[in-house]
Design a protein around this motif. Structure first.
Motif, PDB file in Angstrom:
ATOM      1  N   VAL A   5       0.841  -1.199   0.000  1.00  0.00           N
ATOM      2  CA  VAL A   5       0.000   0.000   0.000  1.00  0.00           C
ATOM      3  C   VAL A   5       0.877   1.250   0.000  1.00  0.00           C
ATOM      4  CG1 VAL A   5      -1.707   1.316   1.289  1.00  0.00           C
ATOM      5  CG2 VAL A   5      -1.926  -1.160   1.100  1.00  0.00           C
ATOM      6  N   LEU A   6       1.950   1.218   0.792  1.00  0.00           N
ATOM      7  CA  LEU A   6       2.868   2.355   0.825  1.00  0.00           C
ATOM      8  C   LEU A   6       3.451   2.605  -0.565  1.00  0.00           C
ATOM      9  CD1 LEU A   6       4.626   4.381   2.578  1.00  0.00           C
ATOM     10  CD2 LEU A   6       6.362   2.590   2.497  1.00  0.00           C
ATOM     11  N   VAL A   7       3.895   1.524  -1.217  1.00  0.00           N
ATOM     12  CA  VAL A   7       4.470   1.654  -2.558  1.00  0.00           C
ATOM     13  C   VAL A   7       3.413   2.183  -3.525  1.00  0.00           C
ATOM     14  CG1 VAL A   7       5.396   0.360  -4.519  1.00  0.00           C
ATOM     15  CG2 VAL A   7       6.259  -0.078  -2.221  1.00  0.00           C
ATOM     16  N   ALA A   8       2.179   1.690  -3.396  1.00  0.00           N
ATOM     17  CA  ALA A   8       1.110   2.177  -4.272  1.00  0.00           C
ATOM     18  C   ALA A   8       0.885   3.666  -4.070  1.00  0.00           C
ATOM     19  CB  ALA A   8      -0.180   1.401  -4.006  1.00  0.00           C
ATOM     20  N   ILE A  48      -5.409  16.568  -6.794  1.00  0.00           N
ATOM     21  CA  ILE A  48      -5.512  15.166  -7.211  1.00  0.00           C
ATOM     22  C   ILE A  48      -4.413  14.326  -6.583  1.00  0.00           C
ATOM     23  CG2 ILE A  48      -5.509  13.588  -9.181  1.00  0.00           C
ATOM     24  CD1 ILE A  48      -6.889  15.686 -10.795  1.00  0.00           C
ATOM     25  N   ALA A  49      -3.181  14.884  -6.495  1.00  0.00           N
ATOM     26  CA  ALA A  49      -2.089  14.134  -5.875  1.00  0.00           C
ATOM     27  C   ALA A  49      -2.425  13.800  -4.426  1.00  0.00           C
ATOM     28  CB  ALA A  49      -0.790  14.930  -5.957  1.00  0.00           C
ATOM     29  N   LEU A  50      -3.001  14.784  -3.726  1.00  0.00           N
ATOM     30  CA  LEU A  50      -3.361  14.573  -2.324  1.00  0.00           C
ATOM     31  C   LEU A  50      -4.472  13.533  -2.200  1.00  0.00           C
ATOM     32  CD1 LEU A  50      -2.250  15.952   0.210  1.00  0.00           C
ATOM     33  CD2 LEU A  50      -4.289  17.383   0.232  1.00  0.00           C
ATOM     34  N   LEU A  51      -5.480  13.633  -3.090  1.00  0.00           N
ATOM     35  CA  LEU A  51      -6.591  12.681  -3.055  1.00  0.00           C
ATOM     36  C   LEU A  51      -6.099  11.263  -3.321  1.00  0.00           C
ATOM     37  CD1 LEU A  51      -9.508  14.548  -4.865  1.00  0.00           C
ATOM     38  CD2 LEU A  51      -9.291  13.968  -2.439  1.00  0.00           C
ATOM     39  N   LEU A  52      -5.193  11.122  -4.296  1.00  0.00           N
ATOM     40  CA  LEU A  52      -4.664   9.794  -4.613  1.00  0.00           C
ATOM     41  C   LEU A  52      -4.004   9.176  -3.389  1.00  0.00           C
ATOM     42  CD1 LEU A  52      -2.999  10.150  -8.119  1.00  0.00           C
ATOM     43  CD2 LEU A  52      -4.809   8.557  -7.457  1.00  0.00           C
ATOM     44  N   MET A  53      -3.199  10.002  -2.721  1.00  0.00           N
ATOM     45  CA  MET A  53      -2.504   9.534  -1.527  1.00  0.00           C
ATOM     46  C   MET A  53      -3.505   9.082  -0.468  1.00  0.00           C
ATOM     47  SD  MET A  53       0.629   9.534  -0.027  1.00  0.00           S
ATOM     48  CE  MET A  53       1.774  10.866  -0.094  1.00  0.00           C
ATOM     49  N   LEU A  54      -4.512   9.911  -0.200  1.00  0.00           N
ATOM     50  CA  LEU A  54      -5.506   9.579   0.823  1.00  0.00           C
ATOM     51  C   LEU A  54      -6.302   8.343   0.437  1.00  0.00           C
ATOM     52  CD1 LEU A  54      -6.833  13.151   1.694  1.00  0.00           C
ATOM     53  CD2 LEU A  54      -5.263  11.710   3.008  1.00  0.00           C
ATOM     54  N   LEU A  55      -6.652   8.261  -0.849  1.00  0.00           N
ATOM     55  CA  LEU A  55      -7.449   7.140  -1.336  1.00  0.00           C
ATOM     56  C   LEU A  55      -6.736   5.813  -1.086  1.00  0.00           C
ATOM     57  CD1 LEU A  55     -10.116   7.143  -3.107  1.00  0.00           C
ATOM     58  CD2 LEU A  55      -8.620   6.553  -4.997  1.00  0.00           C
ATOM     59  N   VAL A  56      -5.454   5.778  -1.455  1.00  0.00           N
ATOM     60  CA  VAL A  56      -4.709   4.532  -1.311  1.00  0.00           C
ATOM     61  C   VAL A  56      -4.545   4.172   0.156  1.00  0.00           C
ATOM     62  CG1 VAL A  56      -2.549   3.379  -1.805  1.00  0.00           C
ATOM     63  CG2 VAL A  56      -3.526   4.917  -3.486  1.00  0.00           C
ATOM     64  N   LEU A  57      -4.223   5.178   0.980  1.00  0.00           N
ATOM     65  CA  LEU A  57      -4.018   4.888   2.396  1.00  0.00           C
ATOM     66  C   LEU A  57      -5.325   4.462   3.062  1.00  0.00           C
ATOM     67  CD1 LEU A  57      -1.536   7.742   3.280  1.00  0.00           C
ATOM     68  CD2 LEU A  57      -1.050   5.331   2.914  1.00  0.00           C
ATOM     69  N   ARG A  58      -6.442   5.002   2.587  1.00  0.00           N
ATOM     70  CA  ARG A  58      -7.745   4.644   3.127  1.00  0.00           C
ATOM     71  C   ARG A  58      -8.115   3.219   2.749  1.00  0.00           C
ATOM     72  NH1 ARG A  58     -12.755   7.336   4.690  1.00  0.00           N
ATOM     73  NH2 ARG A  58     -14.245   5.922   3.761  1.00  0.00           N
ATOM     74  N   ALA A  59      -7.802   2.861   1.526  1.00  0.00           N
ATOM     75  CA  ALA A  59      -8.084   1.504   1.067  1.00  0.00           C
ATOM     76  C   ALA A  59      -7.419   0.498   1.999  1.00  0.00           C
ATOM     77  CB  ALA A  59      -7.581   1.316  -0.359  1.00  0.00           C
ATOM     78  N   ASP A  60      -6.247   0.857   2.458  1.00  0.00           N
ATOM     79  CA  ASP A  60      -5.516  -0.024   3.368  1.00  0.00           C
ATOM     80  C   ASP A  60      -6.295  -0.201   4.662  1.00  0.00           C
ATOM     81  OD1 ASP A  60      -3.369  -1.510   4.380  1.00  0.00           O
ATOM     82  OD2 ASP A  60      -2.743   0.239   5.535  1.00  0.00           O
ATOM     83  N   ARG A  61      -6.774   0.912   5.220  1.00  0.00           N
ATOM     84  CA  ARG A  61      -7.442   0.835   6.507  1.00  0.00           C
ATOM     85  C   ARG A  61      -8.740   0.043   6.404  1.00  0.00           C
ATOM     86  NH1 ARG A  61      -7.938   6.459   8.302  1.00  0.00           N
ATOM     87  NH2 ARG A  61      -5.964   6.785   7.258  1.00  0.00           N
ATOM     88  N   LYS A  62      -9.461   0.211   5.291  1.00  0.00           N
ATOM     89  CA  LYS A  62     -10.716  -0.510   5.112  1.00  0.00           C
ATOM     90  C   LYS A  62     -10.494  -2.019   5.143  1.00  0.00           C
ATOM     91  CE  LYS A  62     -14.296   2.075   2.875  1.00  0.00           C
ATOM     92  NZ  LYS A  62     -14.376   2.840   1.647  1.00  0.00           N
ATOM     93  N   GLU A  63      -9.414  -2.439   4.477  1.00  0.00           N
ATOM     94  CA  GLU A  63      -9.172  -3.874   4.404  1.00  0.00           C
ATOM     95  C   GLU A  63      -8.854  -4.458   5.775  1.00  0.00           C
ATOM     96  OE1 GLU A  63      -6.528  -5.486   1.383  1.00  0.00           O
ATOM     97  OE2 GLU A  63      -7.227  -3.886   0.075  1.00  0.00           O
ATOM     98  N   ASP A  64      -8.378  -3.604   6.672  1.00  0.00           N
ATOM     99  CA  ASP A  64      -8.028  -4.088   7.991  1.00  0.00           C
ATOM    100  C   ASP A  64      -9.243  -4.517   8.805  1.00  0.00           C
ATOM    101  OD1 ASP A  64      -5.366  -4.097   7.955  1.00  0.00           O
ATOM    102  OD2 ASP A  64      -5.096  -2.056   8.682  1.00  0.00           O
ATOM    103  N   ARG A  65     -10.375  -3.881   8.506  1.00  0.00           N
ATOM    104  CA  ARG A  65     -11.549  -4.175   9.315  1.00  0.00           C
ATOM    105  C   ARG A  65     -12.111  -5.535   9.039  1.00  0.00           C
ATOM    106  NH1 ARG A  65     -14.005   1.070   7.780  1.00  0.00           N
ATOM    107  NH2 ARG A  65     -12.572   2.513   8.755  1.00  0.00           N
TER     108      ARG A  65
END
Lengths: 276, 297
Positions: free
Chosen positions: B218-221, B280-297
């Motif tokens: 996720v970090l690399v993404a 958009i750069a900021l949104l991309l970053m947040l989107l990817v990091l959020r995807a990570d947190r969702k999968e944790d649940r």
């Protein structure tokens, strides 16, 4: 223990050699092209990997069409200046954030974190406006300034200082050493590894930078190597041998540096990526 | 990392910390935060290189909607993310697995795979430009194999794909090193247990390795999607300043550079475009990091 079978070993070596050809091969091809003489056909099929009569002619000639050595000197000046300003600025700021107690420390730290979130690409136009207002456009000073103290470097230094045990400085405090003396005599010598990482990545960043020098430098005399190579490429595409010689000149110093200081490069990737 | 506690008593003069911080704060404020505020302000003006400009409200953003160049650039930068990131997440991981075993000479291979990272993007783009030339190395090899020639740099789509391949290639070593650090923390027993259960290499990769390094993936993404979206040099150098055939390869940052610089630079419009890049750069970053947190649940 899982045993590595002979087959697996062989397969791994074959794959590694394949990737080696893909990653390093292009550089060797460029080196080979740069050593091929004017009379040698560089468009043969099948391609000829070794020059028939290796010659340094292209290196002499490329200096005749663009002042490639002046460009290299400009790049060197920019890179060295960037190393010095980053080492001084980032270690001082990092030390204050990690080791000194004062009102506003959190806010000061947040300024650097905020700066990290703003991509350079989204502020280059405003940086250019600023540099023109300061009458610094088309100077090497302007090339250095925006990256003179990198926010990431400040945070790296802060982490390095914060990891030192506080006892190291206690004795000095009792002896009456002031903050500056503790910083230079005790703290700095203990974070040499991180200083090396900051120095190397500042050098590499400045030497390899393209977008900003391209915007800020308009006079061909002041070009850095990357901008100069772009210029050379635009003007002399008909002779790939010359462009090849120019690229070899640009990449050689960094590859030598990498070969000598490998572990700091790898360490920098880990620290920059994970903690940044 | 362990954070040492700050000293309980103050052992320095009140002004000292600010003197220590002065150079860093000055540079970061003057060349990072201040230009950002200027960008936000100028995005709502019609400033040009030589004239300060007046407030025009949302005009620049309205003009963007009708600007065909903008949509082409947005499409290209978006495609860059969509096509570069999957390869950048996967290939360096495979590469890290390849050089993880302590075989003889493996340190040399690791270092060699890192070479493209060290070289300037200008250098590697010129090398690739020469290799992909219609009479260059790649076409020379293709001809031996009875194929081609392929006009990599003449066709807008092939050119963009070539630039993407270059970006992936240049990042291989960098992300490999990040993955190597993560793989070092995966307990060896997991693999052994799976192997004893008869899981093949692919099953072990999907079942053991991927879950173990997922947060690193996720970090690399996140890192690579932001940098892919901001792509400039690779495309600029392969396609030229005007962005390839009919400008069809222009990326968003190339458009910013082309619009905002020079004596007739439309600074206001370029600032509005810069703001789009930032958001958009900021949104991309947040989107990817959020995807990570969702999968944790």
């Amino acid at each position: 223990m899982l045993r590595t079978s002979g087959w697996e070993k062989a397969l791994r070596y074959v794959l590694m050699l394949g990737v080696l050809a893909l990653t390093v091969g292009p550089f060797l091809w460029q080196l080979s092209t740069s050593l091929k003489g004017t009379t040698e056909d560089i468009y043969t099929s099948p391609p000829r990997f070794l020059p028939e009569h290796p010659t340094g002619h292209n290196y002499a000639e490329v200096a005749g069409v663009v002042p490639v050595w002046d460009y290299a000197l400009n790049s060197l000046r920019v890179a060295v200046a960037s190393v010095v300003t980053n080492l001084v600025g980032a270690s001082m700021a990092g030390y204050a954030l990690a080791r000194l107690r004062f009102r506003g420390r959190r806010a000061a730290g947040l300024v650097f974190v905020a700066a990290l979130l703003v991509p350079v690409e989204s502020v280059v136009i405003a940086q250019f406006t600023l540099v023109r207002e300061l009458n610094l456009n088309n100077t090497l000073t302007a090339v250095v300034l925006p990256g003179a103290v990198g926010a990431l470097n400040v945070l790296l230094m802060r982490n390095a200082f914060a990891a030192l045990p506080y006892e190291t400085e206690e004795a000095a405090v009792i002896d009456g050493a002031n903050a500056w003396q503790r910083f230079t005599r005790i703290a700095l010598p203990s974070v040499r590894g991180t200083l090396a990482v900051v120095a190397i990545f500042s050098f590499m960043g400045a030497w390899d930078d393209f977008l900003w020098p391209l915007i800020v430098l308009s006079d061909a005399d002041n070009f850095t190597l990357t901008v100069g190579l772009n210029f050379l490429h635009g003007t002399f595409t008909q002779n790939p041998r010359l462009v090849a010689a120019g690229t070899v000149i640009a990449v050689a110093p960094l590859l030598v540096m990498f070969a000598c200081l490998q572990r700091y490069f790898f360490r920098g990737v880990g620290e920059g990526a994970v903690k940044g | 990392m362990r954070r040492a506690p700050a000293p309980a008593v103050r052992t320095h003069r009140a002004t000292s910390p600010w003197l220590f911080l002065l150079p860093g704060l000055a540079v970061v404020s003057a060349f990072g935060l201040y230009p950002f505020l200027t960008t936000v302000h100028q995005a709502f003006t019609d400033a040009r290189t030589l004239t300060p400009g007046t407030w025009v409200g949302l005009d620049n953003f309205r003009r963007m909607l009708d600007d065909e160049q903008f949509w082409v650039a947005l499409r290209n930068s978006g495609l860059y993310v969509a096509l570069v990131v999957p390869f950048t997440v996967l290939l360096p991981l495979l590469l890290a697995l390849l050089v993880q075993k302590p075989l003889k000479g493996v340190a040399f291979f690791r270092a060699a795979f890192y070479t493209p990272v060290v070289a300037s993007v200008v250098v590697v783009a010129l090398i690739w430009g020469w290799m992909l030339d219609d009479r260059g190395l790649v076409n020379g090899i293709l001809r031996v194999l009875g194929a081609g020639p392929v006009d990599f740099l003449g066709d807008a789509w092939l050119l963009l794909l070539s630039a993407m391949a270059l970006t992936v290639w240049k990042g291989l070593g960098y992300y490999m090193v990040i993955y190597l650090a993560a793989l070092g923390n995966v307990p060896h027993e997991l693999h052994e247990a799976a192997a004893v259960d008869g899981a093949g290499a692919l099953r072990r990769f999907v079942g053991v390795t991927v879950p173990a390094v997922r947060s690193t993936m996720v970090l690399v993404a996140a890192l690579s999607s932001v940098s892919a979206f901001k792509v400039f040099s690779e495309v600029y150098l392969l396609a030229g300043p005007t962005g390839g055939p009919a400008g069809q390869d222009t990326t968003l940052v190339m458009l910013v550079q082309r619009t905002g610089t020079g004596l007739a630079g439309r600074v206001g419009y370029a600032s509005a475009l810069s703001l789009v890049v930032f958001v958009i750069a900021l949104l991309l970053m947040l989107l990817v990091l959020r995807a990570d947190r969702k999968e944790d649940r």
